[in-house]
Every structure is written in structure tokens, then in C-alpha cells.
Design an enzyme around this catalytic site. Structure first.
Site, short mmCIF file in Angstrom:
data_model
loop_
_atom_site.label_atom_id
_atom_site.label_comp_id
_atom_site.label_asym_id
_atom_site.label_seq_id
_atom_site.Cartn_x
_atom_site.Cartn_y
_atom_site.Cartn_z
N GLY A 1 113.32 -62.32 -13.62
CA GLY A 1 112.85 -62.39 -14.92
C GLY A 1 111.67 -61.29 -15.31
O GLY A 1 112.24 -60.29 -15.99
N SER B 1 116.47 -66.73 -17.78
CA SER B 1 116.46 -66.86 -19.07
C SER B 1 115.01 -66.51 -19.59
O SER B 1 114.15 -66.53 -19.41
CB SER B 1 116.49 -68.25 -19.41
OG SER B 1 116.76 -68.54 -20.73
N ASN C 1 121.14 -71.48 -20.70
CA ASN C 1 119.97 -72.19 -20.75
C ASN C 1 119.62 -73.04 -21.87
O ASN C 1 119.84 -72.54 -23.02
CB ASN C 1 119.00 -71.05 -20.35
CG ASN C 1 117.55 -71.60 -20.06
OD1 ASN C 1 116.96 -72.39 -20.84
ND2 ASN C 1 117.17 -71.65 -18.69
N LEU D 1 110.23 -70.72 -26.75
CA LEU D 1 111.32 -71.15 -27.06
C LEU D 1 112.14 -70.41 -28.40
O LEU D 1 112.88 -71.20 -28.97
CB LEU D 1 111.76 -72.38 -26.93
CG LEU D 1 111.59 -72.80 -25.37
CD1 LEU D 1 111.90 -74.62 -25.59
CD2 LEU D 1 112.68 -72.54 -24.73
N CYS E 1 109.42 -75.93 -19.74
CA CYS E 1 108.87 -74.82 -20.55
C CYS E 1 107.32 -75.37 -20.70
O CYS E 1 107.10 -76.21 -21.19
CB CYS E 1 109.48 -74.78 -21.67
SG CYS E 1 108.68 -73.61 -22.84
#
Lengths: 242, 305
Positions: free
Chosen positions: B266, B21, B100, B73, B131
Site C-alpha cells: 500500500g 486498494s 474492492n 473512500l 475503513c
């Protein structure tokens, strides 16, 4: 976008810290002037985005200023070496939006993409007028190349050591139909405020990927959130939020 | 023929390779480059209840062997994801996708998960309680076993889909957080999220990132991730999705030997947009090289005798 290997045809110094590099390889992914490439360099994790100055069927010309590790590594490269490059990134300048007499304004290392744009405008039968801004005479590059295109070209220097003394905004002509600009943020802002017409401005931002995946270079515009790398780097004057 | 398939909570994946994600958007940018159906699945961009712009720029900085990000985000919000991104995704991705989810309160996690629970395309919920780049949420829930358990219980109550809790490495004892999630009903755990980090610009003498801190990812964190997956494997019996600096088929196998049932990739996607495709392509050859017939059989292999 394509990923492929390019071979360095030459890498030569234009000024004390500005270099011109010609890369031979696939240019099929380039759709507009003002797009950029993203170069992988040994020992550095992130690729380095560099604007495309000029291109043809055989390769790409880039111009870069040595400011950090990545550009220093580029400056040390030699003819024949190979580079892993993502090509044809970003939206570039939409030539069809440009008026008959379009100002092509570049400042410092913002000058290179304006050269490809000037050529594209000429191909489209339009009349570009170039204004190239530098700090001082010793930093000037590509003035002759613009003049060789046969277009009206004005050079400004901040210290007055060459051409018009002052900033690019001190050399704006009385009449023009549109403008395109690339350069440092203060220059873009000054052009935005001084311009009498609509126009396109090309922005810079620190990027992660360069192709729209990581949201590392997002900015707000009046048309919504945009990624400088994918939805930009060229934004319309009307959408910009400073 | 070697067998690259693995199973996550009853759903079979052709291979364990899952773009992580935040490095793969909602898939569209990569689907333009290659057929992403070659992937096991992918974990889409961290989605919250409300649209978010995220943090101011610069959001990205380079580090030795990796990078920092403080994106914060950015996402269009769950309603737009369901109305626009999922239908678009159906055009290019034909496998169950990993959703996610992030949030700033338990209620927000619950509402977002409940909406995604109705989506047939969603195979698993990956709930990000780690996060490091948002304030007043995110990592706060992943920082204590009690808070992690509370989010797990609340989310499990509103979904029938398998729930994977995405854990933070920025804790004293990640195994304790993983155990708490398992006890609260989690179907699996994902680890590690990025490591809280900082770079300072010598010219400005200020942090490089506008947010000050950011999350470190890339090959630099791989050994930390392997160690944490290894520790969590000893602590829980639910599946682990391992991630952190994975960039080759060899890394995938190493992560699985540590205890991962599947592996997320990632930062590598950002440097090589074809990284996951290449890893999927390379896996069978690397398996043969190391005498591995089935990836499922090697999960946690480093722990045995």
C-alpha cells in the site's frame, strides 16, 4: 513524470528562512511552468513537494522556506549531495491561455513558480507584469531576478518597509489582459475577488503521493473533483469553489 | 528458476504482489510509468454504490515510519467505474483485477457487488468492512463477528466470484472476525486495513487531519500486520491476503511465512511509484538468497515444527 537522482549544485540562503537550491539532473519531464517536484528525504516517510522556480536542459532551481522537518532537512544539505526526485508533477500554467499583458502575481514562497512562468511568457512573445508580495523588506527575494528579465516589477510589503505598502491587490494596474497567481490562500482569494479578468491560480495542499494515486489532496471545483497534485495545482478562476 | 506463482481461489497469479486498494487508483497513473502486467494483480480503489467526494482536507499526515490518511473512500461510484474505469483498464491491464468494494449498509454492499459480479475483468471481490475513515459504515461491519458474517453471507448470495473480506485491525480479536467470515462462506480474508490513529498539530493545538482521526499505514504497522496474519492463519483454513507496511521482497516473504497466500503493498506505492515493480523484480533473487524454490511452499511456514 520521471523518478531520478539529482545532484545539488548549490544550496544558498536568500533570506532568514528562504533558500535557493539548484539540482542537476533530467528535466525532460517538465512540460510547463508551475509544475513541482517531490523530494525524498532520509528519515521522512512522505516526499516533500516543492514548486519548480526555473529550469533548463541541465537542471532545476527550487526555492523553499524552512517551516518544518522536511524543509529543515533540505536547508541542511550541501553541494554534491544527491536527492531522489519525482519530476514534472502537476499541470502547471498554460501559457497559451495567458493574454498579451499578463499579471504574474506571487506572494511569499508563491513567488518562485512565477519566475519560471514570467520567463515562459517572454519566450512566448508576451508581456508579463510582475507583482511580488512580501510581509516586510527583510523577506524579499528575487526582485532583482524579475527586473533582470526586463519586465515591469512591483513589490508590495504589508508593513510598508519597501515598495508599495499593502497587499498585492493594492498594486493591481489599471489595464491587463489576464492574471496568474500563486501564494497563500488569503492572497489567492483576494486576487480572485479583485481581478477584472480571467486567470489561473495555483493552490497548495497536503499531499500523499504527488502523482494522483492516493486522493489525499482532492478538492471540489465547478468542473468536478480534482486532485491538486495531478489535475492542479493550477486551476482556472472560473472553476474555483472557495 | 524459482517459482514466484501463487493461487488465489483457483486463479493463478504470476507472483503474490498486489498493490493495495486506495494506493493505486484504477491503475492508470501507474500504467503511465511501467507495464503493470508485471503485477500479480491489483486491488482497485474502494468503490461504493454512489459517487463519493470523501472527507475535507487535510486528509494526509506524516508519522514516524508511515502516514495517516483520512481520504474517506473518494470514488466515482460503481456505475461510473463499470462504464469508464474498467473499459479504460482493459487497455493497459490484461489480468483479472481485484474489485474492492465498500458500503454503508448491507443492501449497498450487495448492490455494488452484484453489479461488479457481471464484469468479466473482475477476478475477485475484496469487500472492505474495515475503513476507519467513514462514519456510519465501513469499519462498523468489521468490528463484530456477527456483522462481518452478515455482510459475507449477503454478498456471497449475489456473486459467483471469490469473495475476500478485508478486515480491520481495530478489534479485540481479529481471528474471531476472520472465523465468522469463513463460516459465513468467505473464500478468503484480507488483512490488515489501517490502524485508527491521530496526530495533533502543536501550532494549532488541533488534530492535523480535518477528520480528526485517520488510518495509520506504512512500515510502522508491518510487525502488527505480520502478527495478525499469523494469528488468523491459525484460526482459519481459507487463504489470507496479507498487507500492512510491506515495502520490500523480504517483507513479502515474511508475510507469506506468517500465513499469507498473497501480499498487498500500500503506502510504499505513494513514496516510490515503482515500489511494486521493484518488489516483483527483486523477489527471485531474495528467494534464492533464502533457499526458497517456490513461494507457494512457504505459505504459513513459520507455523510448522
Amino acid at each position: 513524470m520521471t523518478q531520478s537522482i539529482y545532484r545539488i549544485q548549490y544550496n544558498r540562503q536568500l533570506t532568514a528562512d528562504v533558500w535557493e537550491m539548484r539540482l542537476e539532473g533530467d528535466t525532460g519531464a517538465i512540460t510547463a511552468p508551475g509544475q513541482f517536484i517531490n523530494i525524498r528525504l532520509d528519515g521522512l516517510f512522505l516526499r516533500r513537494p516543492i514548486s519548480i522556480c526555473d529550469w533548463d536542459g541541465q537542471g532545476i532551481t527550487i526555492i523553499y522556506k524552512v517551516v518544518g522537518k522536511g524543509t529543515a532537512a533540505l536547508g541542511g544539505m550541501e553541494q554534491g549531495q544527491e536527492l531522489d526526485v519525482l519530476c514534472g508533477l502537476g499541470n502547471g500554467f498554460d501559457v497559451s491561455r495567458c493574454g498579451e499583458r499578463t499579471l504574474v502575481i506571487g506572494g511569499g514562497v508563491g513567488v518562485p513558480p512565477m519566475y519560471g512562468l514570467a520567463k515562459a511568457l517572454l519566450r512566448a512573445g508576451k508581456t508579463p507584469v510582475a507583482i511580488l508580495g512580501f510581509n516586510k523588506k527583510e523577506e524579499i527575494f528575487y526582485e532583482d531576478r524579475f527586473r533582470e528579465l526586463g519586465i515591469e516589477t512591483t513589490v508590495t510589503t504589508v508593513d510598508g518597509s519597501y515598495g508599495v505598502k499593502g497587499f498585492v491587490t493594492d498594486a493591481l494596474p489599471e489595464e491587463y489582459g489576464y492574471f496568474c497567481a500563486c501564494g497563500p490562500l488569503p492572497m489567492l482569494k483576494a486576487v480572485y475577488n479583485a481581478a477584472a479578468t480571467s486567470g489561473l491560480l495555483s493552490f497548495e495542499e497536503r499531499m500523499g503521493c504527488g502523482f494522483g494515486a492516493c486522493m489525499g489532496c482532492s478538492c471540489r471545483t465547478k468542473y468536478g473533483n480534482k486532485r491538486i497534485c495531478k489535475d492542479g495545482p493550477v486551476l482556472e478562476k472560473e472553476e474555483i469553489i472557495w | 528458476m524459482v517459482d514466484t506463482s501463487v493461487t488465489l481461489s483457483g486463479i493463478r497469479l504470476d507472483n503474490p504482489v498486489i498493490p493495495a486498494s486506495g494506493t493505486f487508483g484504477y491503475g492508470a497513473e501507474f500504467a503511465e510509468l511501467y507495464d503493470i502486467n508485471c503485477l500479480g494483480t491489483f486491488s482497485f480503489k474502494g468503490t461504493t454504490q454512489e459517487p463519493r467526494f470523501g472527507n475535507p482536507a487535510p486528509r494526509i499526515a506524516e508519522t514516524p515510519g508511515g502516514m495517516l490518511n483520512a481520504v474517506g473512500l473518494q470514488n466515482p461510484g460503481v456505475e461510473k467505474v463499470i462504464a469508464e474505469e474498467l473499459p479504460r483498464m482493459r487497455g493497459f491491464f490484461h489480468k483479472p483485477v481485484m474489485a474492492n468494494v465498500s458500503g454503508f449498509s448491507i443492501g449497498e454492499y450487495v448492490r455494488t457487488c452484484a453489479l461488479l459480479d457481471r464484469e468479466e475483468q473482475v477476478g475477485w471481490l475484496e469487500v472492505n468492512i474495515s475503513c476507519p475513515n467513514v462514519h456510519g459504515g465501513g469499519m462498523a461491519f468489521g468490528s463484530s463477528p456477527e456483522a462481518a458474517a452478515a455482510v459475507t453471507r449477503a454478498v456471497k448470495a449475489v456473486t459467483g466470484k471469490p469473495v475476500y473480506m478485508k478486515l480491520s485491525p481495530n478489534v479485540t480479536d481479529i481471528a474471531a472476525v476472520a472465523r465468522a467470515c469463513e463460516e459465513a462462506g468467505a473464500d478468503g480474508v484480507s488483512l490488515i486495513n489501517t490502524l485508527l490513529a491521530m496526530r495533533i498539530d502543536l501550532k494549532t493545538k488541533k488534530p492535523l487531519l480535518a477528520n480528526g482521526t485517520g488510518g495509520l499505514s506504512g512500515p510502522a504497522v508491518f510487525p502488527v500486520a505480520v502478527r495478525m496474519v499469523y494469528q488468523v492463519y491459525e484460526a482459519v483454513s481459507i487463504p489470507i491476503i496479507g498487507m500492512g507496511g510491506v515495502s520490500s521482497a523480504e517483507d513479502v516473504i515474511e508475510m507469506m511465512l506468517a500465513g499469507a497466500s498473497a501480499v498487498e503493498v500500500g503506502a510504499a506505492n505513494l513514496v516510490n511509484p515503482f515500489a511494486c515493480r521493484d518488489i516483483v523484480r527483486d523477489l527471485p533473487g531474495v528467494m534464492e538468497k533464502y533457499g526458497i524454490n517456490s513461494l507457494t511452499e512457504i505459505i504459513g511456514g513459520a507455523h510448522h515444527g
